[in-house]
Design an enzyme around this catalytic site. Structure first.
Site, PDB file in Angstrom:
ATOM      1  N   GLU A 116      -0.191   1.435  -4.534  1.00  0.00           N
ATOM      2  CA  GLU A 116       1.045   0.827  -5.319  1.00  0.00           C
ATOM      3  C   GLU A 116       2.269   1.405  -4.684  1.00  0.00           C
ATOM      4  O   GLU A 116       3.250   1.533  -5.598  1.00  0.00           O
ATOM      5  CB  GLU A 116       0.778   0.976  -6.753  1.00  0.00           C
ATOM      6  CG  GLU A 116      -0.305   0.217  -7.095  1.00  0.00           C
ATOM      7  CD  GLU A 116      -0.333   0.058  -8.653  1.00  0.00           C
ATOM      8  OE1 GLU A 116       0.498   0.682  -9.439  1.00  0.00           O
ATOM      9  OE2 GLU A 116      -1.104  -0.979  -9.166  1.00  0.00           O
ATOM     10  N   GLU A 263      -8.627  -2.702  -8.082  1.00  0.00           N
ATOM     11  CA  GLU A 263      -8.694  -2.103  -9.434  1.00  0.00           C
ATOM     12  C   GLU A 263      -8.499  -3.438 -10.385  1.00  0.00           C
ATOM     13  O   GLU A 263      -7.652  -4.371 -10.134  1.00  0.00           O
ATOM     14  CB  GLU A 263      -7.409  -1.311  -9.820  1.00  0.00           C
ATOM     15  CG  GLU A 263      -7.354  -0.023  -9.163  1.00  0.00           C
ATOM     16  CD  GLU A 263      -6.195   0.720  -9.511  1.00  0.00           C
ATOM     17  OE1 GLU A 263      -5.586   0.618 -10.634  1.00  0.00           O
ATOM     18  OE2 GLU A 263      -5.721   2.066  -8.913  1.00  0.00           O
TER      19      GLU A 263
END
EC number: 3.2.1.39
Length: 501
Positions: A116, A263
């Protein structure tokens, strides 16, 4: 006929593995009592999990995954990103130490470079693609580029106007990074890695998104979300986010890059203001998500195209900072006990984590070895446990150490005693676990595998309670000074006994 049967079994097993490998788990390590790598692998095997994502490239973990067939995503942590991006030599050294040293024994399939980065480490965004290219070049040099893909996980928040999905686009602030990144993924055949959290979308919507829509719960046709541009019907947030990513890539003229969800999950516990972080909601979301993926439902834009998905996460990470929910995303506690029992009827064996009735007795690792040896001798002697599987050359002889041998003997006694309270103590050197300690051909008493290997022959597990024999002689279970003559004589006696049985 035998050959045909073996072929059928092979094809059946291959099909099951192919189906189950669509689901993986993330393994975070911000845990007070993190299980050992071998315990982690044992839990994964007991749950038929064939894909994992690591947040680093930990040596002991990678060694534990060797020869298991588990597909492993390893990661370049964010704090190493800058160094990797500035030097081809640094990237090559990283690949040598963290990939080539373990592959192919450990089935590394993907390198996740950073995590991220665009939303959590914005100052490193400009070097992200350089880091990807340097790692890729190192794989090419090592002749591993065809076996191992390189990508980077993104938060789904980089996608703006995600509903309707057909109007979604990437945050234009990141176009100088996103466009070359997508070119890289397309040229290398690598997937876009995306973290998808309907929980956060639901919470942040302030009631606009219905809970059932976030949890994959059945909706009446008139309550489904419809994309007015495509007339595609969306029954859950997950599919809408994934399709938004597909459409955002299409907007930039990239149409053939697959998506892997690295995820996704739902917290099982929250603080006073986190009302929807509950066991029931976590169970509902993860159970429905797994069913959705394994059934190869796909998304409305790409029906029938399965989206490989990694559940966040294997264990509750109790030391993570932040609200209560941040510590409670796990499927299991660190002792192997499930946080909740997934409802997966018809989904096959994967994550069949109802282990509450399947308990085992194991030796503690950090205890006095003399106490362990004494307890082992008692179990195989006065305890009347059949320890023949621990003899040299037998299925449970390796590893030849007192912890492994004690675990087998303690568990055999525990199972023989009907798992009675106090039967797994051995003066404090043993403990109960729900993780099956069986390994390879060494099948422990009480294991579900014992029914497959032994059928109804329970005599191999433990002697009768009325037996007058000890079941074993202490000195041939982890006793380095037992002589060859002793072992040969004992083996001969066993052979004679078997002949006359």
């Amino acid at each position: 006929m035998a050959a045909l049967l073996l072929l059928f079994l092979f094809l059946f097993a291959s099909s099951a593995l192919s189906q189950d490998s669509l689901i993986g788990v993330n393994i975070g390590t911000e845990v007070t009592n993190m299980p050992s790598p071998t315990q982690v692998v044992a839990l994964l095997k007991s749950q038929n999990i064939n894909r994992v994502r690591l947040y680093d490239a930990d040596r002991s973990m990678l060694l534990a995954f060797a020869h298991t067939g588990v597909q492993v995503i390893i990661s370049v942590p964010n704090d190493q990103l800058l160094g990797i991006s500035q030097s081809n030599a640094t990237a090559a050294n990283w690949v040598t130490r963290n990939v080539a040293a373990y592959y192919p024994a450990t089935n590394i399939t993907t390198i996740a470079v950073g995590s991220e980065v665009l939303t959590s480490l914005t100052n490193a965004a400009s070097v992200l693609v350089s880091a990807l290219k340097y790692i890729q070049a190192a794989l090419v040099t090592a002749n591993l580029d065809r076996q191992i893909k390189v990508s980077t996980p993104h938060s789904s928040t980089i996608i703006l106007d995600s509903f309707p999905p057909s109007q979604a686009f990437f945050n234009k602030t990141w176009d100088p990074v996103i466009v070359p990144l997508l070119k890289f993924l397309q040229s290398t055949g690598s997937p876009l890695l995306l973290n998808v959290y309907p929980y956060f979308d639901y919470v942040q919507s302030n009631g606009v998104i219905p809970l059932d829509y976030a949890l994959f719960q059945p909706l009446q046709a008139n309550k489904e979300a419809v994309d007015a541009n495509t007339l595609l019907h969306y029954t859950n947030v997950f599919d809408a986010i994934v399709d938004a990513a597909y459409f955002a890539m299409s907007y930039l003229n990239f149409t053939n890059i697959p998506i892997v969800v690295t995820e996704s999950g739902w917290p099982s516990k929250g603080g006073p203001s986190e009302h929807d972080a509950t066991v029931e909601n976590a169970n509902t979301y993860n159970s429905n998500l797994i069913q959705h993926v394994i059934n190869k439902t796909g998304t409305p834009k790409h029906p029938g195209t399965a989206v490989t998905t990694y559940i966040y996460e294997l264990y509750n990470e109790d030391t993570r900072p932040g609200p209560v929910s941040e510590k409670n995303w796990g499927l299991f506690y660190t002792n192997g006990t499930p946080v909740y029992t997934l409802r997966l009827a018809g989904a096959g064996a994967i994550l069949a984590n109802d282990t509450t009735n399947q308990t085992f007795c194991i030796a503690k690792e950090k205890v006095d070895r003399k106490m362990l040896q004494a307890a082992l001798d008692w179990a195989c002697g006065p305890g009347k446990v059949d320890c023949s599987a621990l003899m040299q050359g037998e299925s449970c002889y390796e590893p030849d150490d007192v912890v492994a041998h004690s675990t087998y003997a303690f568990n055999a006694y525990y199972q023989k005693m009907g798992k009675a309270s106090g039967s797994c103590d051995f003066k404090g050197v043993a403990t109960v676990t729900t993780t099956d300690p069986s390994r390879g051909t060494c099948v422990f008493p009480g294991s579900a595998k014992s029914n497959q290997t032994l059928g109804n022959n329970t005599s191999a597990l433990a002697p009768s309670a009325n037996s007058t024999t000890s079941g074993c002689i202490p000195k041939y279970y982890h006793h380095p000074h037992a002589s060859f003559g002793d072992l040969t004589l004992l083996s001969l006696l066993l052979i004679i006994a078997l002949v006359f049985l």
